[in-house]
Design an enzyme around this catalytic site. Sequence first.
Site, PDB file in Angstrom:
ATOM      1  N   GLN A 348     -17.154  -4.910  19.380  1.00  0.00           N
ATOM      2  CA  GLN A 348     -17.025  -4.872  18.036  1.00  0.00           C
ATOM      3  C   GLN A 348     -17.326  -3.475  17.321  1.00  0.00           C
ATOM      4  O   GLN A 348     -18.025  -2.750  17.919  1.00  0.00           O
ATOM      5  CB  GLN A 348     -17.953  -5.880  17.290  1.00  0.00           C
ATOM      6  N   THR A 515     -24.496  -7.667  20.845  1.00  0.00           N
ATOM      7  CA  THR A 515     -24.108  -8.119  22.267  1.00  0.00           C
ATOM      8  C   THR A 515     -22.962  -9.122  22.136  1.00  0.00           C
ATOM      9  O   THR A 515     -22.830  -9.948  22.549  1.00  0.00           O
ATOM     10  CB  THR A 515     -25.622  -8.981  22.604  1.00  0.00           C
ATOM     11  N   HIS A 516     -21.943  -8.747  21.419  1.00  0.00           N
ATOM     12  CA  HIS A 516     -20.591  -9.322  21.262  1.00  0.00           C
ATOM     13  C   HIS A 516     -19.738  -8.839  22.225  1.00  0.00           C
ATOM     14  O   HIS A 516     -18.464  -8.602  21.525  1.00  0.00           O
ATOM     15  CB  HIS A 516     -20.213  -9.302  19.693  1.00  0.00           C
ATOM     16  N   ASN A 517     -19.809  -8.756  23.506  1.00  0.00           N
ATOM     17  CA  ASN A 517     -18.710  -8.353  24.481  1.00  0.00           C
ATOM     18  C   ASN A 517     -17.712  -9.642  24.612  1.00  0.00           C
ATOM     19  O   ASN A 517     -18.264 -10.819  24.562  1.00  0.00           O
ATOM     20  CB  ASN A 517     -19.289  -8.104  25.758  1.00  0.00           C
TER      21      ASN A 517
END
Length: 586
Positions: A348, A515-517
């Site tokens: 993101q 932590t939006h992998n």
Amino acid sequence: MAKRLKPVDVVLVGVGWTGGILAKELAQAGYRVVGLERGHYRDTIPDFQLPWIHDELRYAVRYELMQDLSRETITFRNNRNQTARPMRVLGSFLPGEGLGGAGVHWNGVTWRFLPYDFEMRTKTLERYGPSAIPEGSTIQDWGITYEELEPYYDKFEYTCGIAGKAGNLKGVIQPGGNPFEGPRNREYPNPPMKTSYAGHLFRQAAQELGYHPFPQPSANVTQPYTNPDGVQLGACVYCGYCERFGCEVNAKASPQTTVLPVAFRTGNFELRTEAYVTRINLSPDKRQAVSVSYVDLKTGEEYEQPAEVICLTSYVLNNVRLLLLSGIGKPYDPVTGQGVVGRNYAYQAFTSVVLFFEDKVFNPFMGAGALGVSIDDFNGDNFDHGGLGFIGGGNIACSTTGARPIQSLRVPPGTPRWGAEWKKAVARYYQRNFSIGFQGGVLSYRTNYLDLDPTYKDAFGLPLLRMTFDWGPNEHRASQFAAQVLERIARAIGPKTYVINRLSEHYSIVPYQSTHNTGGAVMGSDPSTSVVNKYLQSWDVPNVFVVGASAFPQNAGYNPTGTVGALAFWAADAVKRYLQRPGPLV
């Protein structure tokens, strides 16, 4: 020699949100389920109790609940011409470790993706034509629609007691909610969170500019709540210790507070912690998974656990790495564009503005992880992209998450970086600033991918996962556009001064971002461009299901957890069908 254990129906590799949901659903259906979690056991009592759970140094700075990089990390580079180096200190993202995974230390922001997000390629081509998709982008449809997933979004929201305000009930737009959301069949289970002073100012300015503000949906439950499985959650006290912390009052939905208690009480679920999975073992013809090999970190012994179905329910990066280590699916080659495992990794892209005031005080120490006011006017395809040079967009939010003392040291531009004047500015402006952020979606590109590092290995001698990633042209143009919108909002609010933070020229893995992998084991309708089918079932090994954000073909302008939860419930139904009649579901 590994000790071979008694076979079970299902093995789950990782017990966070996805593993917890599958454990509950399958155990309730009468199947024997074993969950393998590489971290420690932990629960609200005694692990998340006061006073130690509010230790910012321990949890927020020293990452008590995060992955142990001394045992396993990743390597990183921006492009194939660079040599990847190990990430030795957590930075850009914070994978959880231990029972509950990142579902313990998350903020609680719980979105449904837009209908457009699931059919991004098709919808973009229909409205703007092929030239709108950037050269080198590999975006694709998910193989599933919002309408198919809507009942599973609903199930996740009611399991977690999500607090919010519906904006679209069965196609009828509702005052006070998000008018751009996809239609939902019923209201949120709990009313929205309170509005902070900063959120109030943001809402006023957004309305003056003709935008459509609404309360951010939250897994920080706003009143005592009993979910459909009879599990009770408490009410949020707005302490400001959500992100990077467990919740001491049982108010933040997590696997421990929602699904795991139900799985345990069935008697069909067995949890094994400190179990480090090293590979999935296949039949001689590579068409069937027969067992999982893992090391007991307490004793160093190796075990083999046979099962009818194996579900990869770990974090994005770990799901992809285990597929590669086990030889399931063809690894992606960025040179030829062939292969699927590791393809379409995304992240993101954030743009923000920080506002500083002389005449307003915001009490930022009070807050909650998902306390905020949002607008979706510039998300997805909710606005005309003609002539803008990018597609997609992002959610814009003013969030009051709690300004903890170590990490909340914002000062206006021109302030000295140290010394007496810096200290005075920190003290003065601690309560006189807030930020507004644009959480931008990220397209998948041919050059962004995951594979096994040829040099670096983990503590067991296995190759580390290598990440190759950088921002594309779409993300830079979207950030420039978002900066203009944020500046308009900031000026309407009227601070003494403000600072706009645009996207950096190149992605850096050092500063925290989110932590939006996503991606690397994506879902789709074509085996040549996806690892799993629409039911999260491996095309190549039908009794392997890969569940989580690793299935996202590209990333949207939202936090992923709501969609991850919905997909987990969706996949649980698919696993039940497979167990009743084994074979490909598509």
